[in-house]
Each structure stands twice: as structure tokens, then as C-alpha cells.
Design an enzyme around this catalytic site. Structure first.
Site, PDB file in Angstrom:
ATOM      1  CB  THR A  58      -0.982   0.023   1.193  1.00  0.00           C
ATOM      2  OG1 THR A  58      -0.273   0.226   2.401  1.00  0.00           O
ATOM      3  CG2 THR A  58      -1.807  -1.241   1.258  1.00  0.00           C
ATOM      4  NE  ARG A 177     -40.900  20.485   4.415  1.00  0.00           N
ATOM      5  CZ  ARG A 177     -40.663  19.186   4.372  1.00  0.00           C
ATOM      6  NH1 ARG A 177     -40.740  18.453   5.468  1.00  0.00           N
ATOM      7  NH2 ARG A 177     -40.347  18.603   3.229  1.00  0.00           N
ATOM      8  CD  GLN A 229     -39.795  11.461   0.386  1.00  0.00           C
ATOM      9  OE1 GLN A 229     -39.841  12.669   0.619  1.00  0.00           O
ATOM     10  NE2 GLN A 229     -40.051  10.557   1.316  1.00  0.00           N
ATOM     11  CG  HIS A 257     -36.245  17.433  10.798  1.00  0.00           C
ATOM     12  ND1 HIS A 257     -36.984  17.311   9.648  1.00  0.00           N
ATOM     13  CD2 HIS A 257     -35.873  16.178  11.129  1.00  0.00           C
ATOM     14  CE1 HIS A 257     -37.064  16.036   9.305  1.00  0.00           C
ATOM     15  NE2 HIS A 257     -36.381  15.317  10.184  1.00  0.00           N
TER      16      HIS A 257
END
Ligand SMILES: O=c1[nH]c(=O)c2[nH]c(=O)[nH]c2[nH]1
Length: 296
Positions: A58, A177, A229, A257
Site C-alpha cells: 500500500t 416550512r 422525495q 429539521h
């Protein structure tokens, strides 16, 4: 008897900054990225038989990320990721797939005394431009471009009503809202056969990013949103419409919210419904709403 069902490995969180220096004009540009590079292939014996002969360390993968950033342009990130991934397939016959993720951080050029400054930049938000590339011998180059961490808020023009009401429901319906989210939007490209095919018409990637960002901003601002949505679906439709080389568009959006606060206990102050002015932003819980839209 257990068996190795899947395996990939590599380096994550490789931070790279490339400075482009135009000697003639003195104008410099910076691209800062965080890169993840994971390899798949005939590497089973490293897990099952302690056989490190199949392991590209790595640490070497990290070095390769730097070298390829020096050898090739790092913009657009889709092209850099393709070059980087293809290198591992070209160099190591037992490696069958490279999974590259590039996160590009914002450094926006400063305006000083009304003029674009030649070499000074500022971070104007946590938004990133990303690409996930999967390069395989069997398929070619699959690219998924995205915008993440673009925080947006509208103080009106968002409703949510008509949802299921039953004995589990306390949420009231609302016709007005605050709507706020952190945009995570991805668009998947039709498979490219080779790096040359990615390079050919390479301007498409910046164009798509600008187009998607514009659609997101405009739709967020102007849509009379019935729900997260519905608004995200409209954004996907437009991205597929305006960027014909994409196969799919997807969103993952937190619904952050902002609660109204009843202040009527203090001198009868009105602060709900049409009188709402002071809100309580919530750290959590948040809604999380996802969709992917594909062409028919
Ligand atoms: O736009 C929204 N979609 C939901 O599914 C949902 N659920 C919820 O409580 N508020 C919201 N808002």
C-alpha cells in the site's frame, strides 16, 4: 470450510495538492484532493497463505498516486482517476480491478482590489467534487461523478402534507416550512472502453458538473417542494435530460429539521404557523432520503 468471498486493499486518505504554474502569466491554480485506491485480483494467497509475493505494498500504491499526479493532469478528476487505475492493470498482470475514489476540495480564487488574485485562494464551504472510478480488464472504465457536502436552505417554498396518519403519527401537516439539506448527488457515466475514450471530449466532465450544480441550485430554489422525495426526483430527471452521456442520477439527502418554537408562554408571543420567525435547528435525528433514477 470458509473461503475468501471477496477482497480488496490499498491506500485511503492520501492527500495530494497539485499546483499548476503558468510561467508566462504568473497565474497559478491549485487542486487539492483526497485519494483512495483499492486493488482486486489474484491476491487470495496473501490472505489465506501469508504469501506477500502477490502484494503491491500500500506504500507503493501511495507513491503511485503522487507519481501519476505529476505525470498527468489532475483535472478533471475523472481523467486522473482513469489514468491512475489503468496504471495498475497495465503494470501488474494479476490485478484485475482498481477502485479509485478522488475527493476534490474547494480552493476558490480570491478577488483582491476587484481583481482575481494570481495565487491566493479561500475555502468557500465544505462542498466537494468527487469521482469513483472502477477500472477492470473485463469491462473498461466505469465512472461515477458526484457533488457532496453542498449545504442548502430555503426559508419557504416547501410543504409536506397528505402523508400517512395513524396511531404512530404526531407530525402536523405543513404548507410552509424551512427545507435544508446537504446535497449528495451522483451521476453515472456510460462505460468508457479505454482511458483514450475518457480523454476524448474530456470537457464533458466539467460541463456535467456545472450543469448538475446549476440544476440542483435552481430546482431547490424555485420548486414549490411537495417533499424532499419529489424535489430530488425532479433534479434527477433534469440531469439525465441535460447530460446525455449519463446512465443514472442519484441523490442522498438528509432532511435537516428546523422546528417551530411555541413562545406563547411569554406574553402571548405568536411564533408558529404564519408568525414563525425564530426556529430551533435540530442536530438529529434527521430524515434521510435517497433515490436513483435510470433511463428507461
Ligand atoms: O419531505 C419530507 N419527506 C418525508 O418523507 C418526511 N417525513 C417527515 O417526517 N418529514 C418529511 N419530509
Amino acid at each position: 470450510m470458509p473461503h475468501l468471498a471477496s477482497a480488496r486493499y490499498g491506500k485511503d486518505n492520501v492527500r495530494v495538492c497539485k499546483v499548476h504554474k503558468d510561467a508566462e502569466t504568473g497565474i497559478q491554480s491549485v487542486t487539492e484532493m483526497t485519494v483512495c485506491c483499492l486493488l482486486e485480483g489474484e491476491i487470495e494467497t496473501s490472505y489465506t497463505k501469508s504469501d506477500n509475493s502477490v502484494v503491491v505494498a500500500t506504500d507503493s500504491i501511495k507513491n503511485t498516486i503522487y507519481i501519476k499526479a505529476k505525470e498527468h493532469p489532475v483535472t478533471p478528476p475523472e481523467l486522473y482517476a482513469s489514468h491512475l487505475g489503468q496504471h495498475f492493470l497495465d503494470t501488474y498482470p494479476h490485478i484485475t480491478a482498481a477502485h479509485i475514489k478522488v475527493i476534490v476540495h474547494r480552493w476558490t480564487r480570491m478577488t483582491v482590489d476587484g481583481a482575481a488574485h494570481p495565487h491566493s485562494f479561500f475555502r468557500d464551504g465544505q462542498e466537494t467534487r468527487n469521482v469513483e472510478a472502477t477500472i477492470t480488464r473485463a469491462t473498461g472504465i466505469d465512472l461515477k461523478s458526484s457533488i457532496a457536502g453542498l449545504s442548502v436552505l430555503k426559508s419557504t417554498g416547501s410543504a409536506f402534507h397528505g402523508f400517512v396518519r395513524d396511531e404512530f403519527t404526531t407530525l402536523g401537516e405543513t404548507w410552509d416550512r424551512i427545507l435544508s439539506t446537504d446535497i449528495d448527488c451522483a451521476w453515472t457515466w456510460k462505460t468508457f472502453a479505454t482511458v483514450a475514450a475518457v480523454q476524448d471530449g474530456v470537457a464533458r466532465f466539467d460541463k456535467a458538473w456545472e450543469c448538475a450544480r446549476g440544476i440542483i441550485m435552481k430546482t431547490f430554489a424555485t420548486d414549490a417542494s411537495a417533499s424532499v422525495q419529489n424535489t430530488m426526483y425532479k433534479m434527477c430527471e433534469q440531469i439525465l435530460d441535460e447530460v446525455p452521456e449519463t446512465a443514472r442520477a442519484a441523490f442522498s439527502l438528509p432532511n435537516k429539521h428546523y422546528f417551530e418554537i411555541d413562545l406563547s408562554w411569554h406574553k402571548g408571543i405568536k411564533n408558529t404557523g404564519k408568525d414563525a420567525e425564530v426556529y430551533a435547528p435540530q442536530s438529529g435525528p434527521n430524515g434521510l432520503i435517497k433515490c436513483e433514477v435510470a433511463r428507461s
